[in-house]
Design an enzyme around this catalytic site. Sequence first.
Site, PDB file in Angstrom:
ATOM      1  N   SER A 124       0.843  -1.198   0.000  1.00 50.02           N
ATOM      2  CA  SER A 124       0.000   0.000   0.000  1.00 50.02           C
ATOM      3  C   SER A 124       0.871   1.238   0.000  1.00 50.02           C
ATOM      4  O   SER A 124       1.999   1.223   0.514  1.00 50.02           O
ATOM      5  CB  SER A 124      -0.845  -0.024   1.275  1.00 50.02           C
ATOM      6  OG  SER A 124      -1.420   1.232   1.520  1.00 50.02           O
ATOM      7  N   TYR A 148      -1.444  -0.492  11.077  1.00 45.06           N
ATOM      8  CA  TYR A 148      -1.717  -1.118   9.778  1.00 45.06           C
ATOM      9  C   TYR A 148      -0.531  -0.875   8.833  1.00 45.06           C
ATOM     10  O   TYR A 148      -0.013  -1.808   8.208  1.00 45.06           O
ATOM     11  CB  TYR A 148      -2.996  -0.538   9.165  1.00 45.06           C
ATOM     12  CG  TYR A 148      -3.170  -0.866   7.698  1.00 45.06           C
ATOM     13  CD1 TYR A 148      -3.459  -2.163   7.286  1.00 45.06           C
ATOM     14  CD2 TYR A 148      -3.023   0.115   6.718  1.00 45.06           C
ATOM     15  CE1 TYR A 148      -3.598  -2.472   5.931  1.00 45.06           C
ATOM     16  CE2 TYR A 148      -3.165  -0.179   5.378  1.00 45.06           C
ATOM     17  CZ  TYR A 148      -3.453  -1.474   4.983  1.00 45.06           C
ATOM     18  OH  TYR A 148      -3.581  -1.776   3.645  1.00 45.06           O
ATOM     19  N   LYS A 152       2.319  -3.498   6.865  1.00 48.25           N
ATOM     20  CA  LYS A 152       2.675  -3.538   5.436  1.00 48.25           C
ATOM     21  C   LYS A 152       4.199  -3.390   5.276  1.00 48.25           C
ATOM     22  O   LYS A 152       4.824  -4.084   4.476  1.00 48.25           O
ATOM     23  CB  LYS A 152       1.962  -2.437   4.652  1.00 48.25           C
ATOM     24  CG  LYS A 152       0.482  -2.686   4.462  1.00 48.25           C
ATOM     25  CD  LYS A 152       0.191  -3.827   3.479  1.00 48.25           C
ATOM     26  CE  LYS A 152      -1.254  -4.264   3.532  1.00 48.25           C
ATOM     27  NZ  LYS A 152      -1.556  -5.517   2.882  1.00 48.25           N
TER      28      LYS A 152
HETATM   29  P1  NAD Z   1     -10.874  -6.939   1.654  1.00 48.05           P
HETATM   30  O1  NAD Z   1     -11.070  -6.890   3.117  1.00 48.05           O
HETATM   31  O2  NAD Z   1     -12.064  -6.719   0.774  1.00 48.05           O
HETATM   32  O3  NAD Z   1     -10.193  -8.321   1.223  1.00 48.05           O
HETATM   33  C1  NAD Z   1      -9.305  -9.015   2.053  1.00 48.05           C
HETATM   34  C2  NAD Z   1      -9.805 -10.445   2.132  1.00 48.05           C
HETATM   35  O4  NAD Z   1      -8.909 -11.201   2.946  1.00 48.05           O
HETATM   36  C3  NAD Z   1     -11.195 -10.566   2.763  1.00 48.05           C
HETATM   37  O5  NAD Z   1     -11.996 -11.402   1.959  1.00 48.05           O
HETATM   38  C4  NAD Z   1     -10.925 -11.195   4.126  1.00 48.05           C
HETATM   39  O6  NAD Z   1     -12.002 -12.002   4.549  1.00 48.05           O
HETATM   40  C5  NAD Z   1      -9.673 -11.982   3.849  1.00 48.05           C
HETATM   41  N1  NAD Z   1      -8.824 -12.204   5.029  1.00 48.05           N
HETATM   42  C6  NAD Z   1      -8.397 -11.307   5.933  1.00 48.05           C
HETATM   43  N2  NAD Z   1      -7.634 -11.908   6.856  1.00 48.05           N
HETATM   44  C7  NAD Z   1      -7.576 -13.214   6.519  1.00 48.05           C
HETATM   45  C8  NAD Z   1      -6.956 -14.357   7.088  1.00 48.05           C
HETATM   46  N3  NAD Z   1      -6.258 -14.276   8.231  1.00 48.05           N
HETATM   47  N4  NAD Z   1      -7.093 -15.542   6.465  1.00 48.05           N
HETATM   48  C9  NAD Z   1      -7.810 -15.654   5.324  1.00 48.05           C
HETATM   49  N5  NAD Z   1      -8.435 -14.620   4.752  1.00 48.05           N
HETATM   50  C10 NAD Z   1      -8.316 -13.411   5.348  1.00 48.05           C
HETATM   51  O7  NAD Z   1      -9.732  -5.872   1.311  1.00 48.05           O
HETATM   52  P2  NAD Z   1      -9.200  -5.388  -0.104  1.00 48.05           P
HETATM   53  O8  NAD Z   1      -9.545  -3.945  -0.237  1.00 48.05           O
HETATM   54  O9  NAD Z   1      -9.575  -6.327  -1.157  1.00 48.05           O
HETATM   55  O10 NAD Z   1      -7.634  -5.447   0.170  1.00 48.05           O
HETATM   56  C11 NAD Z   1      -6.830  -6.514  -0.271  1.00 48.05           C
HETATM   57  C12 NAD Z   1      -5.400  -6.239   0.102  1.00 48.05           C
HETATM   58  O11 NAD Z   1      -4.994  -4.993  -0.462  1.00 48.05           O
HETATM   59  C13 NAD Z   1      -5.144  -6.117   1.601  1.00 48.05           C
HETATM   60  O12 NAD Z   1      -3.904  -6.702   1.876  1.00 48.05           O
HETATM   61  C14 NAD Z   1      -5.082  -4.621   1.825  1.00 48.05           C
HETATM   62  O13 NAD Z   1      -4.285  -4.300   2.939  1.00 48.05           O
HETATM   63  C15 NAD Z   1      -4.438  -4.161   0.536  1.00 48.05           C
HETATM   64  N6  NAD Z   1      -4.722  -2.759   0.194  1.00 48.05           N
HETATM   65  C16 NAD Z   1      -6.024  -2.342   0.063  1.00 48.05           C
HETATM   66  C17 NAD Z   1      -6.280  -1.000  -0.234  1.00 48.05           C
HETATM   67  C18 NAD Z   1      -7.689  -0.498  -0.376  1.00 48.05           C
HETATM   68  O14 NAD Z   1      -7.894   0.714  -0.344  1.00 48.05           O
HETATM   69  N7  NAD Z   1      -8.693  -1.356  -0.567  1.00 48.05           N
HETATM   70  C19 NAD Z   1      -5.221  -0.100  -0.428  1.00 48.05           C
HETATM   71  C20 NAD Z   1      -3.920  -0.570  -0.300  1.00 48.05           C
HETATM   72  C21 NAD Z   1      -3.675  -1.901   0.005  1.00 48.05           C
HETATM   73  N1  UFG Z   2     -12.471  11.517   3.167  1.00 44.14           N
HETATM   74  C1  UFG Z   2     -13.505  12.357   3.524  1.00 44.14           C
HETATM   75  N2  UFG Z   2     -14.633  11.811   4.050  1.00 44.14           N
HETATM   76  C2  UFG Z   2     -14.777  10.466   4.233  1.00 44.14           C
HETATM   77  C3  UFG Z   2     -13.722   9.609   3.859  1.00 44.14           C
HETATM   78  C4  UFG Z   2     -12.577  10.170   3.344  1.00 44.14           C
HETATM   79  O1  UFG Z   2     -13.392  13.584   3.373  1.00 44.14           O
HETATM   80  O2  UFG Z   2     -15.826  10.037   4.722  1.00 44.14           O
HETATM   81  C5  UFG Z   2     -11.257  12.097   2.562  1.00 44.14           C
HETATM   82  C6  UFG Z   2      -9.986  11.808   3.337  1.00 44.14           C
HETATM   83  O3  UFG Z   2      -9.779  12.794   4.322  1.00 44.14           O
HETATM   84  C7  UFG Z   2      -8.940  11.825   2.230  1.00 44.14           C
HETATM   85  C8  UFG Z   2      -9.700  11.292   1.012  1.00 44.14           C
HETATM   86  O4  UFG Z   2     -11.071  11.475   1.313  1.00 44.14           O
HETATM   87  O5  UFG Z   2      -8.541  13.134   1.948  1.00 44.14           O
HETATM   88  C9  UFG Z   2      -9.458   9.813   0.765  1.00 44.14           C
HETATM   89  O6  UFG Z   2      -9.705   9.088   1.956  1.00 44.14           O
HETATM   90  P1  UFG Z   2      -9.821   7.498   1.966  1.00 44.14           P
HETATM   91  O7  UFG Z   2     -10.134   7.107   3.362  1.00 44.14           O
HETATM   92  O8  UFG Z   2     -10.747   7.066   0.890  1.00 44.14           O
HETATM   93  O9  UFG Z   2      -8.371   7.036   1.534  1.00 44.14           O
HETATM   94  P2  UFG Z   2      -6.961   7.278   2.270  1.00 44.14           P
HETATM   95  O10 UFG Z   2      -6.056   7.852   1.252  1.00 44.14           O
HETATM   96  O11 UFG Z   2      -7.109   8.022   3.517  1.00 44.14           O
HETATM   97  O12 UFG Z   2      -6.598   5.785   2.694  1.00 44.14           O
HETATM   98  C10 UFG Z   2      -6.105   4.885   1.761  1.00 44.14           C
HETATM   99  C11 UFG Z   2      -6.396   3.435   2.191  1.00 44.14           C
HETATM  100  C12 UFG Z   2      -5.612   3.093   3.437  1.00 44.14           C
HETATM  101  C13 UFG Z   2      -4.152   3.442   3.262  1.00 44.14           C
HETATM  102  C14 UFG Z   2      -4.024   4.891   2.873  1.00 44.14           C
HETATM  103  C15 UFG Z   2      -2.602   5.333   2.668  1.00 44.14           C
HETATM  104  O13 UFG Z   2      -7.766   3.264   2.448  1.00 44.14           O
HETATM  105  O14 UFG Z   2      -5.713   1.720   3.650  1.00 44.14           O
HETATM  106  O15 UFG Z   2      -4.742   5.092   1.656  1.00 44.14           O
HETATM  107  O16 UFG Z   2      -2.091   4.778   1.518  1.00 44.14           O
HETATM  108  F1  UFG Z   2      -3.482   3.229   4.422  1.00 44.14           F
END
Ligand code: NAD
Ligand code: UFG
Length: 342
Positions: A124, A148, A152
């Site tokens: 991330s 978190y 990572k």
């Molecule tokens: P998500 O929660 O939708 O998907 C993660 C999946 O992993 C879920 O289905 C959950 O049930 C499963 N899971 C969690 N812990 C587990 C475990 N111990 N054993 C088996 N399954 C498990 O999240 P996502 O948005 O699809 O994210 C996927 C990956 O991408 C994660 O590693 C997250 O940290 C990373 N990531 C997500 C974002 C974002 O904004 N969505 C941004 C950066 C990185």
């Molecule tokens: N925001 C609002 N209102 C909301 C939600 C978000 O104004 O209800 C704003 C936040 O302040 C930010 C922007 O929208 O300026 C984006 O926020 P998100 O929560 O959608 O995304 P972030 O960039 O804060 O977080 C994402 C991932 C995290 C990761 C982070 C840093 O969700 O997992 O990027 O890479 F850690």
Amino acid sequence: MQILVLGGAGYIGGHTSVVLTERGHQVVIADNFSNSSRAAVARLEQVVGAPLPLHELDVRDSVGLERVFSQYRFDAVMHFAALKAVGESCKKPLDYFDNNISGTITVLRAMSEANVRRLVFSSSATVYGDPEQVPVREDAPLQASNPYGRTKLVMEQLIGDLCTADPNFRAAVLRYFNPVGAHPSGLIGEDPNGPPNNLMPFMCQVAVGRRERLQVFGDDYPTVDGTGVRDYLHVMDLARAHVDALDYLCNKDRSVTVNLGTGSGVSVLQMVKAFERAAGKAIPYDIVARRLGDSATVFADPGLAHALLGWKAEHDLDAMCRDAWRWQALNPQGYGSIIQPD
Ligand code: NAD
Ligand code: UFG
């Protein structure tokens, strides 16, 4: 190739499973459903038009993992399984250390024992903390701003150490910026548990009537309109990047760490406007105080992913909003909704 997708019932793992299948790979999903459901996998099967082998499994369960590895001959693992809520990680750091870090160690050991040496890993942009410079390049200083983010960072380091120790192990570490949107079918999408932490799913739930108003966290940042700027990326582009990374690992036989973003910064209010256009309705909002831990501006330099993987984001902001809205409009309660057949 036969690919084990850990966390494949979730948002990004699910979309990636679709693209993997479309590109001719065989997908096996393992998930403990801590943040997803069997209903999501049923929808994935509807999208790909074929059954997907599914194992209910916690990645910390070494015996269960070993059993799954012994049933197939995997060419690679894609590891999405993690907890991902920044706020929750501050309250329950041990849960995050255990699930994400212990889980990854168990996965890496199971891979080594089964002689599977190709890994695509979900990292991330959080590993950059509050970046000193934008666009952010992969060689920018790394730091954790919350538990978190620390998981990572540690997982990236563990994978790096394994690549050093085992000359045959190859990993693609993918640093996602802000994934949004959904598959164009409207059958699969993001379905957060409880109130969404992220901007796009929150706007979707306001538009569909599940929440009254959006809170915009701060309008006094040094940005175009005072609101936070991020690099939003369509989940289908992100999914494609995983398959491109897999090709890179296998064809170039090298490990790689890349940013995945569009390279463009979009403010919260610009995002609200784009979403209103896509949904054809107003999103009522209030400006409230800044959210603790938020940066003013974060966007990627995605040049390395283009140079090495040949990958570039293709969907624009309007497509991200349109597809996110289609998913939410068709599924007001997420996977709990009943979809009417055509
Ligand atoms: P998500 O929660 O939708 O998907 C993660 C999946 O992993 C879920 O289905 C959950 O049930 C499963 N899971 C969690 N812990 C587990 C475990 N111990 N054993 C088996 N399954 C498990 O999240 P996502 O948005 O699809 O994210 C996927 C990956 O991408 C994660 O590693 C997250 O940290 C990373 N990531 C997500 C974002 C974002 O904004 N969505 C941004 C950066 C990185
Ligand atoms: N925001 C609002 N209102 C909301 C939600 C978000 O104004 O209800 C704003 C936040 O302040 C930010 C922007 O929208 O300026 C984006 O926020 P998100 O929560 O959608 O995304 P972030 O960039 O804060 O977080 C994402 C991932 C995290 C990761 C982070 C840093 O969700 O997992 O990027 O890479 F850690």
